[in-house]
Scaffold this active site. Structure first.
Site, PDB file in Angstrom:
ATOM      1  N   ARG A  88       0.849  -1.202   0.000  1.00 58.04           N
ATOM      2  CA  ARG A  88       0.000   0.000   0.000  1.00 58.04           C
ATOM      3  C   ARG A  88       0.883   1.250   0.000  1.00 58.04           C
ATOM      4  O   ARG A  88       0.536   2.259   0.603  1.00 58.04           O
ATOM      5  CB  ARG A  88      -0.918   0.014   1.210  1.00 58.04           C
ATOM      6  CG  ARG A  88      -0.193  -0.098   2.530  1.00 58.04           C
ATOM      7  CD  ARG A  88      -1.085   0.373   3.628  1.00 58.04           C
ATOM      8  NE  ARG A  88      -0.472   0.085   4.917  1.00 58.04           N
ATOM      9  CZ  ARG A  88      -0.987   0.488   6.045  1.00 58.04           C
ATOM     10  NH1 ARG A  88      -2.093   1.177   6.059  1.00 58.04           N
ATOM     11  NH2 ARG A  88      -0.392   0.212   7.184  1.00 58.04           N
ATOM     12  N   ASP A 120      -6.383  -3.796   1.119  1.00 60.57           N
ATOM     13  CA  ASP A 120      -7.038  -2.860   0.200  1.00 60.57           C
ATOM     14  C   ASP A 120      -6.092  -1.781  -0.314  1.00 60.57           C
ATOM     15  O   ASP A 120      -6.499  -0.931  -1.117  1.00 60.57           O
ATOM     16  CB  ASP A 120      -8.264  -2.215   0.876  1.00 60.57           C
ATOM     17  CG  ASP A 120      -7.882  -1.388   2.100  1.00 60.57           C
ATOM     18  OD1 ASP A 120      -6.678  -1.324   2.436  1.00 60.57           O
ATOM     19  OD2 ASP A 120      -8.788  -0.814   2.733  1.00 60.57           O
ATOM     20  N   ASP A 246      11.054  -6.818   8.321  1.00 61.54           N
ATOM     21  CA  ASP A 246      10.752  -5.867   7.239  1.00 61.54           C
ATOM     22  C   ASP A 246      10.565  -4.455   7.783  1.00 61.54           C
ATOM     23  O   ASP A 246      10.427  -3.513   7.011  1.00 61.54           O
ATOM     24  CB  ASP A 246       9.505  -6.304   6.460  1.00 61.54           C
ATOM     25  CG  ASP A 246       8.307  -6.540   7.360  1.00 61.54           C
ATOM     26  OD1 ASP A 246       8.422  -7.351   8.297  1.00 61.54           O
ATOM     27  OD2 ASP A 246       7.260  -5.911   7.148  1.00 61.54           O
ATOM     28  N   ASP A 256       8.093   2.668  10.105  1.00 60.76           N
ATOM     29  CA  ASP A 256       6.781   2.025  10.194  1.00 60.76           C
ATOM     30  C   ASP A 256       6.145   2.148  11.571  1.00 60.76           C
ATOM     31  O   ASP A 256       6.171   1.238  12.393  1.00 60.76           O
ATOM     32  CB  ASP A 256       6.853   0.556   9.744  1.00 60.76           C
ATOM     33  CG  ASP A 256       6.570   0.457   8.254  1.00 60.76           C
ATOM     34  OD1 ASP A 256       6.323   1.503   7.628  1.00 60.76           O
ATOM     35  OD2 ASP A 256       6.578  -0.664   7.718  1.00 60.76           O
TER      36      ASP A 256
HETATM   37  P1  AMP Z   1       3.304  -3.261   8.103  1.00 60.09           P
HETATM   38  O1  AMP Z   1       2.680  -4.032   9.215  1.00 60.09           O
HETATM   39  O2  AMP Z   1       2.666  -1.892   7.870  1.00 60.09           O
HETATM   40  O3  AMP Z   1       4.776  -3.155   8.239  1.00 60.09           O
HETATM   41  O4  AMP Z   1       2.989  -4.041   6.769  1.00 60.09           O
HETATM   42  C1  AMP Z   1       3.342  -5.384   6.558  1.00 60.09           C
HETATM   43  C2  AMP Z   1       3.000  -5.781   5.144  1.00 60.09           C
HETATM   44  O5  AMP Z   1       1.586  -5.705   4.938  1.00 60.09           O
HETATM   45  C3  AMP Z   1       3.618  -4.900   4.072  1.00 60.09           C
HETATM   46  O6  AMP Z   1       3.922  -5.723   2.984  1.00 60.09           O
HETATM   47  C4  AMP Z   1       2.516  -3.941   3.749  1.00 60.09           C
HETATM   48  O7  AMP Z   1       2.636  -3.404   2.459  1.00 60.09           O
HETATM   49  C5  AMP Z   1       1.290  -4.825   3.866  1.00 60.09           C
HETATM   50  N1  AMP Z   1       0.065  -4.093   4.177  1.00 60.09           N
HETATM   51  C6  AMP Z   1      -0.276  -3.507   5.354  1.00 60.09           C
HETATM   52  N2  AMP Z   1      -1.487  -2.931   5.272  1.00 60.09           N
HETATM   53  C7  AMP Z   1      -1.947  -3.134   4.018  1.00 60.09           C
HETATM   54  C8  AMP Z   1      -3.133  -2.778   3.297  1.00 60.09           C
HETATM   55  N3  AMP Z   1      -4.128  -2.091   3.871  1.00 60.09           N
HETATM   56  N4  AMP Z   1      -3.230  -3.181   2.011  1.00 60.09           N
HETATM   57  C9  AMP Z   1      -2.260  -3.885   1.426  1.00 60.09           C
HETATM   58  N5  AMP Z   1      -1.117  -4.244   2.025  1.00 60.09           N
HETATM   59  C10 AMP Z   1      -0.951  -3.875   3.315  1.00 60.09           C
HETATM   60 MG    MG Z   2       6.280  -2.456   7.366  1.00 59.97          MG
END
Ligand code: AMP
Ligand code: MG
Length: 475
Positions: A88, A120, A246, A256
């Site tokens: 996203r 989404d 990540d 993040d």
């Molecule tokens: P995060 O927890 O924000 O570090 O995200 C972990 C993974 O989930 C990453 O690959 C993000 O791009 C993906 N991700 C988090 N929220 C969304 C979302 N609403 N739609 C698509 N991918 C998401």
């Molecule tokens: Mg992340």
């Protein structure tokens, strides 16, 4: 000046991204804009602000932008996903500031990509303003962090937890978005050439003093930066909440901001994230996770530690055994400043924590009041249910103080942090369309060390009725 884009990731790391464009926001409205940051990047703040709603929502692209979604892998809560990636987010490009420094300009919440899996691709106003607020507070407190340039409401409504919320995009500025997971992506595919290209790219971008191919040098340099970073988090009572591989940046920046929050009452097991049921990323576990994540990076870099496999493993093991000591030394330095000591003294620091434990003492207030306790410990003792826990410790501490201790401590211990109840209040109001509490809180948390006089409301912990704070990852 507008952005001066030079998109080296595209040029140098083929295969590690996809050409993807942000979704155009139907009715973008600028909610927050960081003019001082724009100026620091060598941009003309007024000119950028005029375009901000369009540029930072996907409605239009700033000249020179070549948006991509980056590929990466990662261990999430200990489980490995060989492919995560920007699900996203869109990297618009790399801006070169007047000093020649390179900054990623990234949109977050800007739509689906092939890395979205079930998501989404969107984000809600509350969580994007939350990242803006907390990252800017961290920067003001001197913690390496990605920064927030703008938040734009998209005019869309998105579904979260069964309800509908206003959507938003965050424009994030980072020294880079290279993560431990970026290395894991190629290591998992057994692609040594691409791994080597990423290693050299990272060295050139973040550790130019190292020679190309110097995996061990990169590891050591990153371990030093990350140990310092986590020590700073610990000093501030910051709980990141999702220290997945990540979410660990090779730049050494905090990245993040999801379910993160600041601990109030000192308790080592503090967890805020609703999804962290085991407490993997609890406050006191963060230094251990530092080592765990660095071990995952070491696994990727083994071929660059030594051509001989056994020798490479030996080097890796030695390095990993050293992380705890590295961290302990950084923590002692952080605590030296917080306690106003003339030299690092881990035993004295641990003694203060031991006195606080189990007493419901607010972490931030306790350190702030400690400066006054060089003369009179009354205000400090008043925070403790059993102040006699300080009786032995106070004289030992006073004997170890630096000459200008109180002044130093005022620069090391913030008066105002983003307090959970105030963050919630501000984001709730913003979601309903009232940005005033957000703006007021932002102004307070970005001068963290200024005296609390006249802004006591921002310096005090949540009223007891606020209850246990829980943060959500959906963010
Ligand atoms: P995060 O927890 O924000 O570090 O995200 C972990 C993974 O989930 C990453 O690959 C993000 O791009 C993906 N991700 C988090 N929220 C969304 C979302 N609403 N739609 C698509 N991918 C998401
Ligand atoms: Mg992340």
């Amino acid at each position: 000046m507008a952005f001066r884009f030079d998109n080296s990731w595209r040029r140098d790391l083929p295969g590690s991204y996809l050409d993807e464009v942000p979704d155009p926001a139907p009715a973008p409205v600028l909610l927050a804009f960081n003019a001082p940051l724009a100026a620091a990047l060598g941009l003309d703040p007024a000119a950028v602000q005029d375009h901000a709603a369009a540029w930072f929502s996907g409605a239009s692209l700033p000249p020179g932008a070549e948006p991509v979604a980056l590929a990466y892998a990662g261990h999430q809560f200990g489980g490995f996903s060989p492919q995560l990636g920007d699900g996203r987010a869109h990297l618009l490009g790399e801006h070169l500031d007047p000093q020649g420094r390179r900054w990623d300009i990234q949109l977050k919440g800007s739509g689906r990509t092939p890395f979205s899996r079930g998501g989404d691709g969107k984000a809600a106003v509350g969580p994007m303003l939350r990242e803006f607020l907390i990252s800017e507070a961290m920067a003001a407190m001197g913690v390496p962090t990605t920064r927030s340039l703008a938040v734009v409401a998209t005019g869309e409504t998105i579904r979260r937890d069964g309800g509908m919320l206003p959507g938003a995009v965050l424009a994030r500025v980072a020294a880079s978005h290279i993560r431990v997971g970026s290395f894991q992506f190629w290591a998992a595919r057994g692609d040594g050439d691409r791994l080597r290209a990423l290693l050299d790219y990272t060295i050139a971008r973040h550790f130019p003093e190292l020679a190309p191919g110097d995996g061990l040098g990169l590891f050591d340099a990153l371990a030093a930066r990350q140990a310092r970073l986590i020590a700073q988090w610990m000093g501030l009572g910051f709980v990141h909440g999702v220290m997945n591989t990540d979410n660990m940046a090779l730049s050494g920046e905090t990245i993040d901001y999801g379910p993160c929050a600041f601990m109030e009452a000192y308790a080592p097991g503090t967890v805020f994230s609703s999804i962290d049921r085991q407490g993997r990323y609890a406050y006191a576990n963060q230094p251990l996770i530092l080592g765990w994540n660095l071990a995952r990076l070491a696994e990727c870099l083994l071929p660059f530690f030594d051509a001989d496999e056994d020798r490479a493993l030996e080097l890796a093991n030695g390095r990993l055994q050293g992380i705890a000591g590295l961290y302990a030394a950084e923590w002692a330095v952080v605590m030296q400043a917080k306690l106003g000591l003339s030299a690092p003294d881990a035993a004295l620091a641990t003694g203060f924590l031991a006195a606080m434990e189990g007493q419901g003492v607010d972490w931030t207030l306790a350190f702030r009041r400690l400066a006054g306790a060089t003369q009179d410990a009354g205000a400090l003792r008043a925070l403790f249910a059993r102040p006699e826990a300080l009786d032995d410790w106070l004289p030992r501490w006073r004997a170890a103080l630096a000459p200008d201790a109180a002044a130093r401590m005022a620069m090391a211990n913030p008066a105002v942090i983003p307090r959970n109840h105030l963050v919630e209040e501000a984001l709730g109001a913003a979601t309903g369309g009232d940005l005033e509490p957000f703006r007021t809180l932002l102004a307070e948390v970005t001068r963290p060390f200024a005296p609390e006089a006249g802004r006591e409301r921002f310096a005090l912990p949540a009223p007891s009725g606020f209850g246990d704070y829980v943060t959500f990852c959906g963010t």
